[in-house]
Design an enzyme around this catalytic site. Structure first.
Site, PDB file in Angstrom:
ATOM      1  N   GLY A   1      90.061 -23.467  82.211  1.00 35.75           N
ATOM      2  CA  GLY A   1      91.111 -22.771  81.483  1.00 35.75           C
ATOM      3  C   GLY A   1      92.470 -23.096  82.073  1.00 35.75           C
ATOM      4  O   GLY A   1      92.646 -24.070  82.811  1.00 35.75           O
ATOM      5  N   TYR A   8      73.285   5.054  98.038  1.00 35.33           N
ATOM      6  CA  TYR A   8      74.276   6.121  97.938  1.00 35.33           C
ATOM      7  C   TYR A   8      75.689   5.633  98.235  1.00 35.33           C
ATOM      8  O   TYR A   8      76.659   6.335  97.935  1.00 35.33           O
ATOM      9  CB  TYR A   8      73.959   7.215  98.964  1.00 35.33           C
ATOM     10  CG  TYR A   8      72.980   8.275  98.533  1.00 35.33           C
ATOM     11  CD1 TYR A   8      72.190   8.117  97.399  1.00 35.33           C
ATOM     12  CD2 TYR A   8      72.848   9.450  99.266  1.00 35.33           C
ATOM     13  CE1 TYR A   8      71.292   9.097  97.024  1.00 35.33           C
ATOM     14  CE2 TYR A   8      71.956  10.443  98.900  1.00 35.33           C
ATOM     15  CZ  TYR A   8      71.175  10.260  97.775  1.00 35.33           C
ATOM     16  OH  TYR A   8      70.290  11.240  97.406  1.00 35.33           O
ATOM     17  N   ARG A  26      66.221 -12.676  76.843  1.00 31.68           N
ATOM     18  CA  ARG A  26      67.334 -13.585  76.564  1.00 31.68           C
ATOM     19  C   ARG A  26      66.951 -15.038  76.876  1.00 31.68           C
ATOM     20  O   ARG A  26      67.539 -15.690  77.735  1.00 31.68           O
ATOM     21  CB  ARG A  26      68.586 -13.144  77.340  1.00 31.68           C
ATOM     22  CG  ARG A  26      69.155 -11.826  76.822  1.00 31.68           C
ATOM     23  CD  ARG A  26      70.395 -11.405  77.578  1.00 31.68           C
ATOM     24  NE  ARG A  26      70.085 -10.986  78.934  1.00 31.68           N
ATOM     25  CZ  ARG A  26      69.660  -9.765  79.267  1.00 31.68           C
ATOM     26  NH1 ARG A  26      69.494  -8.840  78.339  1.00 31.68           N
ATOM     27  NH2 ARG A  26      69.410  -9.468  80.530  1.00 31.68           N
ATOM     28  N   ASP A  72      91.601 -20.407  89.258  1.00 34.78           N
ATOM     29  CA  ASP A  72      90.195 -20.094  89.467  1.00 34.78           C
ATOM     30  C   ASP A  72      89.499 -21.134  90.338  1.00 34.78           C
ATOM     31  O   ASP A  72      89.861 -22.314  90.333  1.00 34.78           O
ATOM     32  CB  ASP A  72      89.462 -20.008  88.123  1.00 34.78           C
ATOM     33  CG  ASP A  72      90.061 -18.965  87.194  1.00 34.78           C
ATOM     34  OD1 ASP A  72      90.540 -17.936  87.700  1.00 34.78           O
ATOM     35  OD2 ASP A  72      90.047 -19.181  85.966  1.00 34.78           O
ATOM     36  N   GLU A  88      68.214   7.359  88.831  1.00 31.52           N
ATOM     37  CA  GLU A  88      67.071   8.274  88.804  1.00 31.52           C
ATOM     38  C   GLU A  88      65.883   7.659  88.078  1.00 31.52           C
ATOM     39  O   GLU A  88      64.729   7.887  88.467  1.00 31.52           O
ATOM     40  CB  GLU A  88      67.472   9.605  88.168  1.00 31.52           C
ATOM     41  CG  GLU A  88      68.582  10.350  88.901  1.00 31.52           C
ATOM     42  CD  GLU A  88      68.290  10.603  90.378  1.00 31.52           C
ATOM     43  OE1 GLU A  88      67.105  10.625  90.774  1.00 31.52           O
ATOM     44  OE2 GLU A  88      69.255  10.769  91.151  1.00 31.52           O
TER      45      GLU A  88
END
EC number: 3.4.24.40
Length: 475
Positions: A360, A226, A261, A346, A187
């Protein structure tokens, strides 16, 4: 909008079986748009979607006054008589403390991406943007159906006001990861001049995705939509701040905020962004955002997730993070330099900056793209992909920090579509040759590619701690 701009067609490079190139190719083209139709709807480029969402040409600076900053005020209405309510709604209720807190966060999220500032109006001052609740329909019955509505910029009494049905529990408590926060941000978008992506409205009866103007009219691309992101392949239950098309649209109206930033910012785990929607506190926290960042050396840290992830650092693209699909993206014009994967398998794709990419744990596929990248596979069997010579120029080579022979591989199959790439001890000047040179002093292998046959090698990768052999390379 051309998202990728690659000079190499990798689709055939993976045809001979599994390579890391196949995963990179798929992520490059993940949710590519603006080329033909998706189903029976046209696919819009970013620019087309931006113009659709701003088709009213309305700003607080005037009609068709684009790219100019705006200093706006806001207030939380204290009382409004039924006879004075907009659109004949009734039963005014002022904002509660939770609504006020979350509204300020939602306003802040819009100010982060565009040159709009918001300050709370002084007592007695008519604010640019006003907030209030309603509870009754125009005929005086309890309203259990509607959600909210907002008015565009203008010069009439309720222009720029936003109204929320207080009978809806998520409007009373619009917390992060709840629909009420999405509603607030949506809104506010209207009060700034943003339209729905299509010509529909909740008051139009029963509109549906069938009524959209273009295929990307979902909450994956715009918080002003929507329609559920599942229609376009997402599964993350909506944004809480501006999505990629909204960021482009609001920046068209008011200009991009180039002070947001500008330092070295971390998004995800260990975040220093100061924004709740950019911050993961544990592995159960969903990250749902499109990042706008104006500078610095920045990092996506998704290290706390164990699901397989697909992470793209290319501006304008989407990533699969934390077990959800296409719920993290980078707004056009923003640059994120670094990425940290989790403990799953990943796929991480870099960009033209000097990236630091850490896979990782897990069996990861890493692709740095251009720039002098630093690549760390981490535990597991990792594949380091190279697609064309500019991915690691001899003047700005990549460094692979932790290559483990017998576990990890380097994928050069994109260079070998004609099956003429060969390993040699010394360059002959014929081109399409690879030399692996172990340097005992630096304890690294220099992998040189001589593609053109010129005197100087086109391509160099430095592999730390491993005396690389041809069997370590996928060709």
């Amino acid at each position: 909008m051309a998202l990728y701009g690659k000079k190499t067609d990798l689709s055939s490079a993976s045809s001979g079986g599994y390579t890391g190139v196949a995963d990179v190719y798929q992520l490059w083209h993940y949710h590519a748009r603006g080329n033909g139709n998706i189903g029976d709807k046209p696919s819009y480029t970013l620019e087309q979607a931006r113009d659709q969402i701003t088709r009213g040409n309305i700003t607080w600076n005037g009609e068709k006054v684009f790219g100019k900053s705006a200093a706006l005020t806001y207030s939380f209405l204290q009382s409004v008589a039924d006879s004075d309510m907009p659109d004949n709604f009734k039963g005014f209720v002022k904002f509660n403390a939770a609504q006020i807190q979350q509204t300020k966060l939602a306003l802040q999220s819009w100010a982060d991406v565009a040159n709009v500032t918001f300050s709370e109006a002084k007592d007695g001052e008519r604010a640019t943007i006003q907030f209030g609740n309603y509870t009754l329909t125009p005929d005086g019955n309890t309203d259990n159906n509607s959600q909210a509505f907002g008015f565009y910029p203008g010069n009439w009494k309720w222009a720029g006001s936003a109204w929320f049905n207080y009978n809806q529990a998520d409007n009373q408590r619009p917390d992060i990861n709840e629909f009420g926060r999405n509603t607030l941000t949506h809104e506010i978008g209207h009060t700034l001049g943003l339209y729905h992506p299509g010509d529909y409205d909740a008051s139009d009866g029963n509109p549906g995705y069938k009524d959209v103007t273009y295929a990307e009219d979902t909450r994956q691309f715009s918080i002003m939509s929507y329609w559920n992101e599942g229609y376009t392949g997402g599964d993350f239950h909506g944004y809480h701040a501006a999505a990629p098309h909204d960021i482009a649209a609001i920046q068209k109206l008011y200009g991009a905020n180039m002070s947001t930033r500008t330092g070295d910012t971390v998004y995800g785990f260990h975040s220093n962004s100061g924004r709740d929607f950019y911050t993961a506190t544990d592995s159960k926290t969903p990250l749902i955002f499109s990042v706008w960042d104006a500078g610095g050396n920045d990092t996506f840290d998704f290290s706390g997730y164990s699901a397989n992830q697909r992470i793209s650092l290319i501006s304008g693209t989407f990533s699969d993070v934390g077990g959800l699909k296409a719920m993290v993206s980078i707004a056009a014009g923003a640059v994120i330099e670094n990425a940290i994967g989790g403990s799953g398998h990943d796929v991480i794709v870099g960009n033209l900056s000097d990236n630091r990419i850490d896979g990782g744990a897990g069996n990861d596929v890493l692709y740095g793209d251009g720039g002098a990248d630093i690549l760390t596979g981490g535990a597991g069997k990792d594949i380091f992909v190279y697609a064309w010579e500019k991915d690691s120029l001899s003047s700005a080579p990549d460094t692979i920090t932790d290559f483990q022979r017998g576990e990890d591989r380097i994928d050069l199959s994109a260079f070998n579509k004609n099956h003429d790439l060969r390993f040699v001890d010394n360059f002959s000047g014929k081109g399409n040759e690879v030399v692996l040179n172990w340097d005992s002093q630096s304890h690294q292998t220099n992998m040189w590619l001589h593609l053109s046959g010129h005197e100087t090698a086109d391509f160099l990768v430095n592999i730390v701690g491993a005396a690389l052999q041809p069997s370590d390379v996928i060709v």
